[in-house]
Design a protein around this motif. Structure first.
Motif, mmCIF file in Angstrom:
data_model
loop_
_atom_site.group_PDB
_atom_site.id
_atom_site.type_symbol
_atom_site.label_atom_id
_atom_site.label_comp_id
_atom_site.label_asym_id
_atom_site.label_seq_id
_atom_site.Cartn_x
_atom_site.Cartn_y
_atom_site.Cartn_z
ATOM 1 N N HIS A 173 37.958 -9.283 21.627
ATOM 2 C CA HIS A 173 38.493 -7.948 21.370
ATOM 3 C C HIS A 173 38.172 -7.449 19.964
ATOM 4 O O HIS A 173 37.781 -6.290 19.769
ATOM 5 C CB HIS A 173 40.011 -7.979 21.580
ATOM 6 C CG HIS A 173 40.703 -6.683 21.315
ATOM 7 N ND1 HIS A 173 40.611 -5.605 22.164
ATOM 8 C CD2 HIS A 173 41.501 -6.281 20.299
ATOM 9 C CE1 HIS A 173 41.330 -4.592 21.689
ATOM 10 N NE2 HIS A 173 41.870 -4.979 20.545
ATOM 11 N N GLU A 214 38.418 -3.067 29.148
ATOM 12 C CA GLU A 214 39.358 -3.446 28.091
ATOM 13 C C GLU A 214 40.790 -3.369 28.616
ATOM 14 O O GLU A 214 41.245 -2.312 29.056
ATOM 15 C CB GLU A 214 39.177 -2.520 26.887
ATOM 16 C CG GLU A 214 40.355 -2.396 25.947
ATOM 17 C CD GLU A 214 40.805 -3.700 25.302
ATOM 18 O OE1 GLU A 214 40.010 -4.644 25.217
ATOM 19 O OE2 GLU A 214 41.974 -3.770 24.898
ATOM 20 N N ILE A 249 33.746 -2.576 24.151
ATOM 21 C CA ILE A 249 33.573 -3.821 24.907
ATOM 22 C C ILE A 249 32.227 -3.806 25.630
ATOM 23 O O ILE A 249 31.528 -4.818 25.684
ATOM 24 C CB ILE A 249 34.732 -4.005 25.893
ATOM 25 C CG1 ILE A 249 36.074 -4.021 25.150
ATOM 26 C CG2 ILE A 249 34.548 -5.286 26.709
ATOM 27 C CD1 ILE A 249 36.179 -5.060 24.045
ATOM 28 N N THR A 257 37.214 -7.869 28.164
ATOM 29 C CA THR A 257 37.930 -8.497 27.051
ATOM 30 C C THR A 257 38.626 -9.754 27.540
ATOM 31 O O THR A 257 39.441 -9.707 28.462
ATOM 32 C CB THR A 257 38.976 -7.538 26.466
ATOM 33 O OG1 THR A 257 38.334 -6.344 26.049
ATOM 34 C CG2 THR A 257 39.685 -8.165 25.278
#
Length: 337
Positions: A111, A7, A303, A79
């Protein structure tokens, strides 16, 4: 299946490893708060550079903490949007490159789907269908969720998101960055009822949000009453935001006829919001679900989980790397569809 999650959408570098059978094996997070504090907000170029510096060491840390090596991974999730394009590309390039080097598939993750599914990391996850309130610095939206990838956006912010309004109002009060949690702390010292702020867009039908006017109302109130009233102003501001979110959640539940509410995103850690929604759902005979506080803000665990669901269905990302700073949630489809 075991997945590495990356992320980097804004100012946190989050790495995690999630195993389908064993659950979360490790997660590592580096926050750039100190880096951006002097500027009163996130500086995109500085954020991107810091992700470059921190990402690979955090991947090594997550692998060591989980006591696994890359050969035991089945995929890499990263992401791809929405977020700051430079920051997104750091994570996307790193994630796609690691997957290529390790000979495993990669998958691009939305996201907000990560936030929406974050409560699935808990011991008692919500069952589908449910209404989700996604409330963060960049987004405020209500979503009907019938399954993974089956999302109907019921309403969203037309200007400032709730978290953004918290941070901007905190800045008007002279509070440090990030100001949202500090404003909530100040509000706890204030008296309810001294000031009455509007509950924007609750006097008309619909489920959209608007919080920019509250910031202006707060600025005018601060100018009229000065620093001695800041705690009471903070309390009035927080009450207005929380009441507005609760009213819209109630409408969404009435509209859909559902009994389960999921609340995720950075603002979901707000204690006042949690208390009010818990009381509301208890009266309705329903349930409310949250991720644990550490997974309310941006993180790699959400994620990794979201990516695993899509990798299981055969979704993979080609070698071309793409970041999407704007990516409507309802453009997603169910895994494998």
């Amino acid at each position: 299946m075991r997945v590495l999650g990356i992320e980097t959408s804004c100012d946190e570098t989050g790495i995690a490893i999630y195993d389908e059978r064993e659950g979360l094996l490790s997660h590592a997070l580096y926050s750039q708060v100190k880096l951006h504090a002097d500027y009163g907000g996130v500086v995109p170029e500085l954020a991107s550079r810091d992700h470059v510096r921190k990402l690979v060491p955090l991947v090594r840390q997550a692998l060591a903490d989980a006591k696994v090596d890359p050969q035991s991974l089945d995929g890499v999730a990263y992401t791809a949007g929405p977020g700051l394009i430079g920051a997104l590309l750091v994570g996307a390039c790193a994630g796609r490159s690691l997957a290529y080097a390790w000979g495993i598939p990669a998958v691009a993750v939305h996201h907000m789907e990560g936030h929406l599914l974050a409560p699935m990391l808990e011991e008692t996850p919500p069952a589908f269908p449910f209404v989700a309130l996604l409330v963060s610095g960049g987004h405020t939206m209500l979503v009907r969720v019938d399954g993974i990838g089956q999302y109907q956006v019921l309403g969203e912010s037309i200007d400032d998101a709730a978290g953004e309004a918290f941070d901007k109002t905190a800045k008007l009060m002279g509070l440090d960055y990030p100001g949202g949690p500090l404003l909530a702390k100040l509000a706890a010292q204030g008296s309810a009822g001294r000031f009455k702020f509007p509950r924007p867009m609750t006097d008309r039908p619909g489920l959209d949000f608007s919080f920019s006017g509250l910031k202006t109302f707060a600025a005018n109130t601060i100018a009229a009453h000065g620093e001695e009233a800041l705690a009471d102003i903070a309390r009035a501001f927080e009450d207005a935001v929380v009441d507005t979110l609760a009213i819209k959640c109630r409408r969404a539940l009435d509209q859909t006829g559902l009994k389960r509410l999921v609340v995720a995103g950075g603002v979901s850690a707000n204690r006042h919001l949690r208390a009010q929604l818990a009381e509301m759902m208890a009266k309705r005979g329903g349930e409310v679900f949250y991720p644990r506080p550490e997974f309310c803000t941006d993180n790699g665990a959400m994620i990794a989980y979201a990516g695993l669901q899509r990798l299981k269905a055969g979704e993979t990302q080609p070698l071309a790397v793409k970041g999407q700073p704007r990516w409507p949630l309802d453009q997603l489809s169910a895994p494998g569809a």
